[in-house]
Write an enzyme that holds these catalytic residues in place. Sequence first.
Site, PDB file in Angstrom:
ATOM      1  N   TYR A  61       6.186  -4.579   9.182  1.00  0.00           N
ATOM      2  CA  TYR A  61       6.086  -4.378   7.734  1.00  0.00           C
ATOM      3  C   TYR A  61       5.306  -3.093   7.457  1.00  0.00           C
ATOM      4  O   TYR A  61       4.087  -3.046   7.507  1.00  0.00           O
ATOM      5  CB  TYR A  61       5.401  -5.567   7.044  1.00  0.00           C
ATOM      6  CG  TYR A  61       6.026  -6.925   7.333  1.00  0.00           C
ATOM      7  CD1 TYR A  61       7.333  -7.031   7.812  1.00  0.00           C
ATOM      8  CD2 TYR A  61       5.299  -8.094   7.137  1.00  0.00           C
ATOM      9  CE1 TYR A  61       7.892  -8.270   8.084  1.00  0.00           C
ATOM     10  CE2 TYR A  61       5.862  -9.339   7.406  1.00  0.00           C
ATOM     11  CZ  TYR A  61       7.154  -9.416   7.884  1.00  0.00           C
ATOM     12  OH  TYR A  61       7.700 -10.648   8.162  1.00  0.00           O
ATOM     13  N   PRO A 104      11.582 -18.725   1.775  1.00  0.00           N
ATOM     14  CA  PRO A 104      11.630 -20.062   1.164  1.00  0.00           C
ATOM     15  C   PRO A 104      12.174 -20.038  -0.267  1.00  0.00           C
ATOM     16  O   PRO A 104      12.745 -21.023  -0.729  1.00  0.00           O
ATOM     17  CB  PRO A 104      10.157 -20.513   1.186  1.00  0.00           C
ATOM     18  CG  PRO A 104       9.363 -19.248   1.244  1.00  0.00           C
ATOM     19  CD  PRO A 104      10.201 -18.299   2.069  1.00  0.00           C
ATOM     20  N   LEU A 160      15.609 -16.013  -5.781  1.00  0.00           N
ATOM     21  CA  LEU A 160      16.726 -16.711  -6.442  1.00  0.00           C
ATOM     22  C   LEU A 160      16.375 -18.169  -6.755  1.00  0.00           C
ATOM     23  O   LEU A 160      16.815 -18.720  -7.765  1.00  0.00           O
ATOM     24  CB  LEU A 160      17.972 -16.622  -5.535  1.00  0.00           C
ATOM     25  CG  LEU A 160      19.254 -17.315  -5.969  1.00  0.00           C
ATOM     26  CD1 LEU A 160      19.605 -17.055  -7.425  1.00  0.00           C
ATOM     27  CD2 LEU A 160      20.404 -16.852  -5.101  1.00  0.00           C
ATOM     28  N   GLY A 189      14.363 -19.852 -10.364  1.00  0.00           N
ATOM     29  CA  GLY A 189      14.887 -20.197 -11.691  1.00  0.00           C
ATOM     30  C   GLY A 189      14.764 -19.064 -12.695  1.00  0.00           C
ATOM     31  O   GLY A 189      15.013 -19.254 -13.874  1.00  0.00           O
TER      32      GLY A 189
END
Length: 310
Positions: free
Chosen positions: A59, A207, A212, A215
Amino acid sequence: MVKQIKLGRTDLYVCPIGLGTNAVGGHNLFPNLNEEVGKDLVRTALDHGINFLDTAFFYGPKRSEELISEVIKERGNRTELVIATKGSHKFVEGGVVNDNSPAYLKQSVEDSLKRLQTDYIDLYYIHYPDNETPKAEAVGALKELKDQGKIRAIGVSNFSLEQLKEANQDGYVDVFQGKYNLLEREAEKELLPYTAANNISFIPYFPLASGLLTGKYTKDMKIDDSLAKKPHFQGEAFVRNLEKVEQLRAIAEAKETEIANVILAWYLTRESIDALIPGAKRADQVLSNLRTLDVLLTEDEINEIDRVFR
Ligand code: NAP
């Protein structure tokens, strides 16, 4: 104080909601990341009792580990923290490969220790398998580092079931990290049953399916270019996924919480999933995800969520 749980068979005690930090300095993964915002994500997490940080050499590369170490330094004490990092990527001319050779893994741990400015790493994962190194040999190198006190627990990530079995032939694998969310449930077939049967803690990545499953999306919304490439954000599948997510709104509202919290709470009901590492781009998301700890799902709700996403 936020509750902590023991991570599988390790001696690590973590807040079940950790922080995934690929957006903390992960310039090679997300465009236009602001490093101060990234450091604030970490500060917010630590200020509110999240003691489990998930990072990786990749990262940045390197920047996520470096920025985390800067925040830890501000605090002056890392003993309560559980830092997980990963290695295997090797930048070579023309690209990047994975190297699981004992020599490369040992050097990678030394390099991570330096970047994190610490003398031990709580959980060290082989980030991706390579095609050459026998898996038990790779994990054997991490076992040596564990015996020397340089790492406290051994993890592997993105291994197939066969690779995981081979890696765990001497019983040294403590934690497995793999892709798993309610839209991508392949791990339920083999990997989750294996980790559950072998007392290995399973940490799902993505997770929230990159946001997405929170909500917050509607079918007419303009999707960011980096997300638009992902299959579950495309065409008919996207619309179907949104419909499924919407079906959880009633459960969330009845509990006065967010859909993301309901979904994160659901994972924590799965055997061998002890802790989660949702990522965040904004500090309020870190705080919102932490509120998952207040959500208690009934057996009926657990089954209903399972059914909606079957
Ligand atoms: P994720 O947890 O599924 O999604 C995180 C993203 O969702 C955030 O960056 C944010 O993005 C959005 N979000 C989070 N909380 C939210 C909330 N409460 N409300 C609204 N939106 C919210 O995906 P991820 O961060 O990529 O994965 C989690 C962690 O797993 C990573 O940080 C990393 O540490 C690890 N990981 C490991 C591997 C591996 O190979 N082992 C691979 C991938 C990830 P937006 O604001 O942009 O929507």
